[in-house]
Design a protein around this motif. Structure first.
Motif, PDB file in Angstrom:
ATOM      1  N   PHE A  47       0.835  -1.210   0.000  1.00  0.00           N
ATOM      2  CA  PHE A  47       0.000   0.000   0.000  1.00  0.00           C
ATOM      3  C   PHE A  47       0.866   1.256   0.000  1.00  0.00           C
ATOM      4  O   PHE A  47       0.479   2.282  -0.571  1.00  0.00           O
ATOM      5  CB  PHE A  47      -0.968  -0.013   1.177  1.00  0.00           C
ATOM      6  CG  PHE A  47      -2.231  -0.780   0.899  1.00  0.00           C
ATOM      7  CD1 PHE A  47      -3.322  -0.159   0.321  1.00  0.00           C
ATOM      8  CD2 PHE A  47      -2.319  -2.133   1.183  1.00  0.00           C
ATOM      9  CE1 PHE A  47      -4.488  -0.852   0.037  1.00  0.00           C
ATOM     10  CE2 PHE A  47      -3.480  -2.851   0.912  1.00  0.00           C
ATOM     11  CZ  PHE A  47      -4.567  -2.217   0.337  1.00  0.00           C
ATOM     12  N   LEU A  48       2.028   1.166   0.626  1.00  0.00           N
ATOM     13  CA  LEU A  48       2.968   2.285   0.544  1.00  0.00           C
ATOM     14  C   LEU A  48       3.385   2.508  -0.906  1.00  0.00           C
ATOM     15  O   LEU A  48       3.410   3.648  -1.398  1.00  0.00           O
ATOM     16  CB  LEU A  48       4.194   2.009   1.412  1.00  0.00           C
ATOM     17  CG  LEU A  48       5.364   2.991   1.272  1.00  0.00           C
ATOM     18  CD1 LEU A  48       4.948   4.402   1.668  1.00  0.00           C
ATOM     19  CD2 LEU A  48       6.557   2.513   2.105  1.00  0.00           C
ATOM     20  N   ALA A  49       3.702   1.434  -1.608  1.00  0.00           N
ATOM     21  CA  ALA A  49       4.101   1.555  -3.011  1.00  0.00           C
ATOM     22  C   ALA A  49       2.980   2.152  -3.850  1.00  0.00           C
ATOM     23  O   ALA A  49       3.211   3.020  -4.702  1.00  0.00           O
ATOM     24  CB  ALA A  49       4.507   0.188  -3.556  1.00  0.00           C
ATOM     25  N   ALA A  50       1.751   1.712  -3.614  1.00  0.00           N
ATOM     26  CA  ALA A  50       0.617   2.246  -4.373  1.00  0.00           C
ATOM     27  C   ALA A  50       0.435   3.733  -4.112  1.00  0.00           C
ATOM     28  O   ALA A  50       0.164   4.518  -5.035  1.00  0.00           O
ATOM     29  CB  ALA A  50      -0.658   1.484  -4.015  1.00  0.00           C
ATOM     30  N   ALA A  51       0.588   4.147  -2.853  1.00  0.00           N
ATOM     31  CA  ALA A  51       0.463   5.567  -2.519  1.00  0.00           C
ATOM     32  C   ALA A  51       1.540   6.392  -3.206  1.00  0.00           C
ATOM     33  O   ALA A  51       1.277   7.501  -3.689  1.00  0.00           O
ATOM     34  CB  ALA A  51       0.544   5.743  -0.999  1.00  0.00           C
ATOM     35  N   LEU A  52       2.748   5.862  -3.259  1.00  0.00           N
ATOM     36  CA  LEU A  52       3.838   6.565  -3.935  1.00  0.00           C
ATOM     37  C   LEU A  52       3.607   6.611  -5.444  1.00  0.00           C
ATOM     38  O   LEU A  52       3.961   7.603  -6.107  1.00  0.00           O
ATOM     39  CB  LEU A  52       5.172   5.881  -3.630  1.00  0.00           C
ATOM     40  CG  LEU A  52       5.650   5.959  -2.174  1.00  0.00           C
ATOM     41  CD1 LEU A  52       6.867   5.061  -1.969  1.00  0.00           C
ATOM     42  CD2 LEU A  52       5.985   7.398  -1.795  1.00  0.00           C
ATOM     43  N   TYR A  53       3.015   5.571  -5.990  1.00  0.00           N
ATOM     44  CA  TYR A  53       2.821   5.490  -7.438  1.00  0.00           C
ATOM     45  C   TYR A  53       1.944   6.630  -7.951  1.00  0.00           C
ATOM     46  O   TYR A  53       2.224   7.227  -8.993  1.00  0.00           O
ATOM     47  CB  TYR A  53       2.193   4.149  -7.807  1.00  0.00           C
ATOM     48  CG  TYR A  53       2.141   3.889  -9.295  1.00  0.00           C
ATOM     49  CD1 TYR A  53       3.276   3.466  -9.982  1.00  0.00           C
ATOM     50  CD2 TYR A  53       0.971   4.075 -10.017  1.00  0.00           C
ATOM     51  CE1 TYR A  53       3.240   3.236 -11.351  1.00  0.00           C
ATOM     52  CE2 TYR A  53       0.927   3.846 -11.380  1.00  0.00           C
ATOM     53  CZ  TYR A  53       2.066   3.429 -12.043  1.00  0.00           C
ATOM     54  OH  TYR A  53       2.021   3.208 -13.398  1.00  0.00           O
ATOM     55  N   VAL A  54       0.865   6.925  -7.209  1.00  0.00           N
ATOM     56  CA  VAL A  54      -0.048   7.985  -7.662  1.00  0.00           C
ATOM     57  C   VAL A  54       0.078   9.250  -6.814  1.00  0.00           C
ATOM     58  O   VAL A  54      -0.746  10.158  -6.936  1.00  0.00           O
ATOM     59  CB  VAL A  54      -1.514   7.496  -7.659  1.00  0.00           C
ATOM     60  CG1 VAL A  54      -1.710   6.400  -8.668  1.00  0.00           C
ATOM     61  CG2 VAL A  54      -1.950   7.051  -6.274  1.00  0.00           C
ATOM     62  N   SER A  55       1.109   9.288  -5.961  1.00  0.00           N
ATOM     63  CA  SER A  55       1.362  10.464  -5.106  1.00  0.00           C
ATOM     64  C   SER A  55       0.122  10.826  -4.283  1.00  0.00           C
ATOM     65  O   SER A  55      -0.320  11.983  -4.259  1.00  0.00           O
ATOM     66  CB  SER A  55       1.790  11.669  -5.962  1.00  0.00           C
ATOM     67  OG  SER A  55       2.957  11.382  -6.694  1.00  0.00           O
ATOM     68  N   GLU A  56      -0.437   9.833  -3.616  1.00  0.00           N
ATOM     69  CA  GLU A  56      -1.666  10.026  -2.868  1.00  0.00           C
ATOM     70  C   GLU A  56      -1.576   9.291  -1.534  1.00  0.00           C
ATOM     71  O   GLU A  56      -1.766   8.075  -1.453  1.00  0.00           O
ATOM     72  CB  GLU A  56      -2.862   9.499  -3.673  1.00  0.00           C
ATOM     73  CG  GLU A  56      -4.203   9.656  -2.986  1.00  0.00           C
ATOM     74  CD  GLU A  56      -4.534  11.095  -2.679  1.00  0.00           C
ATOM     75  OE1 GLU A  56      -4.410  11.463  -1.492  1.00  0.00           O
ATOM     76  OE2 GLU A  56      -4.915  11.843  -3.594  1.00  0.00           O
ATOM     77  N   ALA A  57      -1.276  10.036  -0.454  1.00  0.00           N
ATOM     78  CA  ALA A  57      -1.113   9.420   0.864  1.00  0.00           C
ATOM     79  C   ALA A  57      -2.396   8.793   1.372  1.00  0.00           C
ATOM     80  O   ALA A  57      -2.351   7.861   2.205  1.00  0.00           O
ATOM     81  CB  ALA A  57      -0.622  10.466   1.865  1.00  0.00           C
ATOM     82  N   LYS A  58      -3.532   9.242   0.883  1.00  0.00           N
ATOM     83  CA  LYS A  58      -4.805   8.721   1.366  1.00  0.00           C
ATOM     84  C   LYS A  58      -4.933   7.221   1.109  1.00  0.00           C
ATOM     85  O   LYS A  58      -5.614   6.514   1.867  1.00  0.00           O
ATOM     86  CB  LYS A  58      -5.972   9.480   0.720  1.00  0.00           C
ATOM     87  CG  LYS A  58      -7.341   9.078   1.259  1.00  0.00           C
ATOM     88  CD  LYS A  58      -8.428   9.994   0.745  1.00  0.00           C
ATOM     89  CE  LYS A  58      -9.813   9.495   1.169  1.00  0.00           C
ATOM     90  NZ  LYS A  58      -9.935   9.365   2.633  1.00  0.00           N
ATOM     91  N   ILE A  59      -4.324   6.726   0.061  1.00  0.00           N
ATOM     92  CA  ILE A  59      -4.343   5.284  -0.180  1.00  0.00           C
ATOM     93  C   ILE A  59      -3.774   4.548   1.024  1.00  0.00           C
ATOM     94  O   ILE A  59      -4.326   3.540   1.491  1.00  0.00           O
ATOM     95  CB  ILE A  59      -3.537   4.943  -1.452  1.00  0.00           C
ATOM     96  CG1 ILE A  59      -4.271   5.428  -2.693  1.00  0.00           C
ATOM     97  CG2 ILE A  59      -3.270   3.445  -1.551  1.00  0.00           C
ATOM     98  CD1 ILE A  59      -3.505   5.233  -3.977  1.00  0.00           C
ATOM     99  N   PHE A  60      -2.690   5.067   1.556  1.00  0.00           N
ATOM    100  CA  PHE A  60      -2.037   4.415   2.686  1.00  0.00           C
ATOM    101  C   PHE A  60      -2.799   4.652   3.988  1.00  0.00           C
ATOM    102  O   PHE A  60      -2.980   3.728   4.787  1.00  0.00           O
ATOM    103  CB  PHE A  60      -0.599   4.922   2.819  1.00  0.00           C
ATOM    104  CG  PHE A  60       0.241   4.111   3.755  1.00  0.00           C
ATOM    105  CD1 PHE A  60       0.696   2.857   3.399  1.00  0.00           C
ATOM    106  CD2 PHE A  60       0.588   4.614   5.008  1.00  0.00           C
ATOM    107  CE1 PHE A  60       1.481   2.091   4.265  1.00  0.00           C
ATOM    108  CE2 PHE A  60       1.374   3.868   5.875  1.00  0.00           C
ATOM    109  CZ  PHE A  60       1.818   2.603   5.499  1.00  0.00           C
ATOM    110  N   THR A  61      -3.253   5.871   4.213  1.00  0.00           N
ATOM    111  CA  THR A  61      -3.959   6.152   5.469  1.00  0.00           C
ATOM    112  C   THR A  61      -5.283   5.398   5.549  1.00  0.00           C
ATOM    113  O   THR A  61      -5.669   4.923   6.627  1.00  0.00           O
ATOM    114  CB  THR A  61      -4.196   7.660   5.641  1.00  0.00           C
ATOM    115  OG1 THR A  61      -4.911   8.172   4.506  1.00  0.00           O
ATOM    116  CG2 THR A  61      -2.868   8.401   5.778  1.00  0.00           C
ATOM    117  N   ASP A  62      -5.988   5.260   4.417  1.00  0.00           N
ATOM    118  CA  ASP A  62      -7.219   4.467   4.413  1.00  0.00           C
ATOM    119  C   ASP A  62      -6.919   3.011   4.738  1.00  0.00           C
ATOM    120  O   ASP A  62      -7.660   2.359   5.488  1.00  0.00           O
ATOM    121  CB  ASP A  62      -7.918   4.560   3.063  1.00  0.00           C
ATOM    122  CG  ASP A  62      -8.624   5.891   2.856  1.00  0.00           C
ATOM    123  OD1 ASP A  62      -8.727   6.671   3.830  1.00  0.00           O
ATOM    124  OD2 ASP A  62      -9.071   6.158   1.723  1.00  0.00           O
TER     125      ASP A  62
END
Length: 336
Positions: A272-287
């Motif tokens: 999930f960290l990688a996914a958040a970095l991929y689209v530059s969206e921390a909400k992916i990780f916090t969710d």
């Protein structure tokens, strides 16, 4: 019988694995004049949402969830066998992105589109991008409907969307993996997004195809930090697991099943960290962190375990400021 009672009864049947009674119930509803679309979306789709909630609350096991889903899939097949609709529109390819195994929602979508007059090619779960593109060249559909339920699959969804649009086929995206309101879908190049099967049917019937943008506009995402996390995934997980006992002593008393589950959770943190970095969206990780906190609590795992995992991954990424910022945002979720 009220709609709520009907869904409760259906949930009980699929939870017991009673395929025959579930099919009999649904066919009875069809005989009573209930539109198949309402059965697909409200009854089957609604019950499936409850199945997921029961698993998250640790009231149902994974095995029971899988068995219930299998029964629901057979019920959808029974509806398809009972209802006929000749194609009057065009052709749609429907698939889950590579690595995405939640196929029931797109199976329901395929039936909804078929009932609305589309010729549908339902390719099922986890379709590798190259095979999807080959199918498009062989069949020439008017649209591709791609489902992504987990944000960790966004890089693969992006690759599939880019390939489809490069082949000249517009894409409608769906699934909670694309974020609230589909906020990541357009960022990844999708031509449209739908919150559910009914909205997808409406979009395809009303204003399709949309004007297509240059597929190269969103063709390149991910940076050095994303690349580092993906390439070093095994080391990040292995090092964190090796140091976990020192930071969270309770793990010393875990049996092998618990250790395996912990390693899997550590992998989710990295993914999930990688996914958040991929689209530059921390909400992916916090969710993800907020959801994991609730799931672990239902299983009797204290927040300290999750905090320890986040810190152990963080400690290996000191030279990567974006990754640190994302993890720190996740740590704030656990502190709430």
């Amino acid at each position: 019988m009220t709609a709520t009672t009907t869904q409760t009864d259906f949930l009980e049947l699929i939870g017991d694995g009673d395929e025959y009674a579930a099919i009999e119930m649904v066919l009875g509803l069809l005989d009573d004049g209930v539109p198949p679309q309402r059965i697909l979306v409200d009854l089957i789709g609604g019950a499936q949402a409850q199945v997921g909630a029961l698993w998250a609350a640790d009231e149902w096991s994974i095995a029971r969830e899988h068995a219930a889903t299998a029964v629901s899939e057979r019920v959808v097949s029974a509806i398809a066998a009972r209802t006929t609709a000749r194609p009057t529109r065009g052709r749609v390819t429907i698939a889950c992105v590579d690595g995405e195994w939640h196929a029931l929602p797109v199976r329901i979508l395929a039936e909804m589109l078929r009932l609305d007059g589309w010729r549908t090619d339902f390719l099922g779960a986890s379709v590798p991008g190259p095979h999807l593109v080959t199918h498009l060249h062989q069949t020439g559909p008017d649209a591709v409907a791609l489902s992504c339920m987990l944000a960790t699959r966004l890089p693969r969804a992006h690759a599939a969307i880019t390939a489809c649009r490069s082949a000249g086929i517009p894409v409608i995206a769906g699934g909670r993996g694309f974020g609230p309101g589909g906020r990541y879908a357009q960022h990844l190049g999708a031509d449209a997004w739908a919150a559910g099967a009914e909205e997808a049917v409406e979009r395809l019937a009303a204003d399709w195809p949309p004007p297509m943008r240059d597929p190269q506009i969103s063709a390149f995402l991910g940076d050095d930090e994303y690349t580092y996390v993906v390439r070093h995934r095994p080391a990040l997980i292995g090092t964190a697991m090796g140091r976990l006992a020192a930071d969270y002593p309770a793990v010393r008393h875990y049996d092998q099943r618990q250790l395996d589950a912990t390693a899997e959770d550590m992998g989710h943190i990295v993914d999930f960290l990688a996914a958040a970095l991929y689209v530059s969206e921390a909400k992916i990780f916090t969710d993800f962190v907020a959801w994991t906190r609730e799931v672990l609590a239902a299983r009797g795992v204290p927040p300290a375990a999750l905090r320890a995992g986040l810190l152990l991954v963080r400690g290996q990424l000191r030279d990567y400021p974006a990754a640190l910022a994302v993890i720190d945002a996740g740590r704030a979720e656990v502190a709430q």
